[in-house]
Design a protein around this motif. Sequence first.
Motif, short mmCIF file in Angstrom:
data_model
loop_
_atom_site.label_atom_id
_atom_site.label_comp_id
_atom_site.label_asym_id
_atom_site.label_seq_id
_atom_site.Cartn_x
_atom_site.Cartn_y
_atom_site.Cartn_z
N TRP A 170 0.79 -1.13 -0.11
CA TRP A 170 0.04 0.01 -0.10
C TRP A 170 0.91 1.09 -0.05
O TRP A 170 2.03 1.27 0.57
CB TRP A 170 -0.96 0.15 1.17
CG TRP A 170 -2.01 -1.24 1.31
CD1 TRP A 170 -1.95 -2.22 1.78
CD2 TRP A 170 -2.99 -1.16 0.45
NE1 TRP A 170 -3.04 -2.95 1.81
CE2 TRP A 170 -3.66 -2.29 0.81
CE3 TRP A 170 -3.51 -0.22 -0.61
CZ2 TRP A 170 -4.87 -2.83 0.28
CZ3 TRP A 170 -4.89 -0.85 -1.21
CH2 TRP A 170 -5.52 -1.81 -0.59
N ASP A 171 0.22 2.12 -0.74
CA ASP A 171 1.22 3.46 -0.56
C ASP A 171 0.35 4.61 -0.78
O ASP A 171 -0.63 4.78 -1.74
CB ASP A 171 2.16 3.55 -1.85
CG ASP A 171 3.08 4.68 -2.14
OD1 ASP A 171 3.24 5.35 -0.93
OD2 ASP A 171 3.71 5.15 -3.09
N TRP A 172 0.38 5.72 0.16
CA TRP A 172 -0.40 7.03 0.19
C TRP A 172 0.22 8.04 -0.85
O TRP A 172 1.79 8.06 -0.71
CB TRP A 172 -0.37 7.47 1.40
CG TRP A 172 -0.93 9.02 1.36
CD1 TRP A 172 -0.36 9.85 2.18
CD2 TRP A 172 -2.31 9.29 1.11
NE1 TRP A 172 -1.12 11.06 1.81
CE2 TRP A 172 -2.27 10.78 1.52
CE3 TRP A 172 -3.39 8.72 0.84
CZ2 TRP A 172 -3.41 11.58 1.18
CZ3 TRP A 172 -4.43 9.44 0.54
CH2 TRP A 172 -4.40 10.71 0.83
N GLU A 173 -0.44 8.59 -1.82
CA GLU A 173 0.02 9.45 -2.85
C GLU A 173 -0.55 10.93 -2.40
O GLU A 173 -1.67 11.05 -2.41
CB GLU A 173 -0.48 8.79 -4.10
CG GLU A 173 -0.21 7.45 -4.43
CD GLU A 173 1.07 7.21 -4.67
OE1 GLU A 173 2.30 7.97 -4.56
OE2 GLU A 173 1.40 6.05 -4.90
N ASN A 174 0.65 11.56 -2.02
CA ASN A 174 0.15 13.00 -1.82
C ASN A 174 0.88 13.87 -2.93
O ASN A 174 2.29 13.99 -2.76
CB ASN A 174 0.07 13.79 -0.43
CG ASN A 174 -0.39 15.11 -0.37
OD1 ASN A 174 -0.57 15.87 -1.24
ND2 ASN A 174 -0.40 15.36 1.00
N HIS A 175 -0.04 14.54 -3.98
CA HIS A 175 0.67 15.10 -5.10
C HIS A 175 1.91 14.29 -5.65
O HIS A 175 2.99 14.85 -5.77
CB HIS A 175 1.48 16.57 -4.64
CG HIS A 175 0.17 17.54 -4.24
ND1 HIS A 175 -0.52 17.99 -4.90
CD2 HIS A 175 -0.11 17.97 -2.92
CE1 HIS A 175 -1.25 18.89 -4.49
NE2 HIS A 175 -1.12 18.84 -3.10
N ALA A 176 1.68 13.09 -5.93
CA ALA A 176 2.68 12.32 -6.56
C ALA A 176 2.08 11.59 -7.86
O ALA A 176 0.49 11.49 -7.68
CB ALA A 176 3.24 11.24 -5.46
N VAL A 177 2.53 10.79 -8.68
CA VAL A 177 2.12 10.15 -9.52
C VAL A 177 0.95 10.63 -10.56
O VAL A 177 -0.10 9.90 -10.86
CB VAL A 177 1.85 8.67 -9.25
CG1 VAL A 177 3.18 7.89 -8.79
CG2 VAL A 177 0.68 8.31 -8.25
N VAL A 218 -1.52 12.42 -9.26
CA VAL A 218 -2.90 13.20 -8.47
C VAL A 218 -2.64 13.54 -7.39
O VAL A 218 -1.36 13.75 -6.99
CB VAL A 218 -3.39 11.31 -7.86
CG1 VAL A 218 -3.83 10.70 -9.36
CG2 VAL A 218 -2.42 10.81 -7.28
N VAL A 219 -3.50 14.35 -6.88
CA VAL A 219 -3.54 15.36 -5.74
C VAL A 219 -3.21 14.39 -4.44
O VAL A 219 -2.59 14.41 -3.69
CB VAL A 219 -4.57 16.30 -5.73
CG1 VAL A 219 -4.47 17.16 -4.32
CG2 VAL A 219 -4.56 17.06 -6.90
#
Length: 168
Positions: free
Chosen positions: A113-120, A122-123
């Motif tokens: 699992w990975d949390w994306e914040n302003h990465a890949v 997406v916001v």
Amino acid sequence: KPRFYYLHPRFENMLYLPRIKSAPNGFSLIEVMVVVVIIGLLAVIAIPTFLLAQEQSYASRIANDLRTFSAEFEIYRMQYGVWPEDCQQGEVPSELSKELQKFGQPAITKDTWDWENHAVGVVAGISLYGKNGEESVMIRVDEIIDDGQLSTGRFIENGERYTWIMDW
């Protein structure tokens, strides 16, 4: 005297009776082959059904995990007005470590699992990184929570990961 006759002791000099053959012990080759064919046919019917049920189970588990994680991130955003900071794959954002203990564990497909914040691109989003799971499982996940197409909607295939987009 013919071999298949024997002399009954009482009628030693009078009568020859046919020898009675006893029933054979065990099964004949044909009987064993019929049983093997029947077992094979049952396996041909049962194995695909089992695999389909397992695939559906994996998809449901991943979809439910995504819903749970998404709800916790949304609650955080409503409370603080911002998304949690981005973190490394397999790590729980420090602000949510108590609420999202399961987020730090691998998914049922052994993906991270990975949390994306302003990465890949997406916001805010939640990704399954690694692509260890079958694509058919991820398509089923998409059917459960989105539009059934991994190239469109909120659940997409994104390079080496599948991402649930929470904010564009």
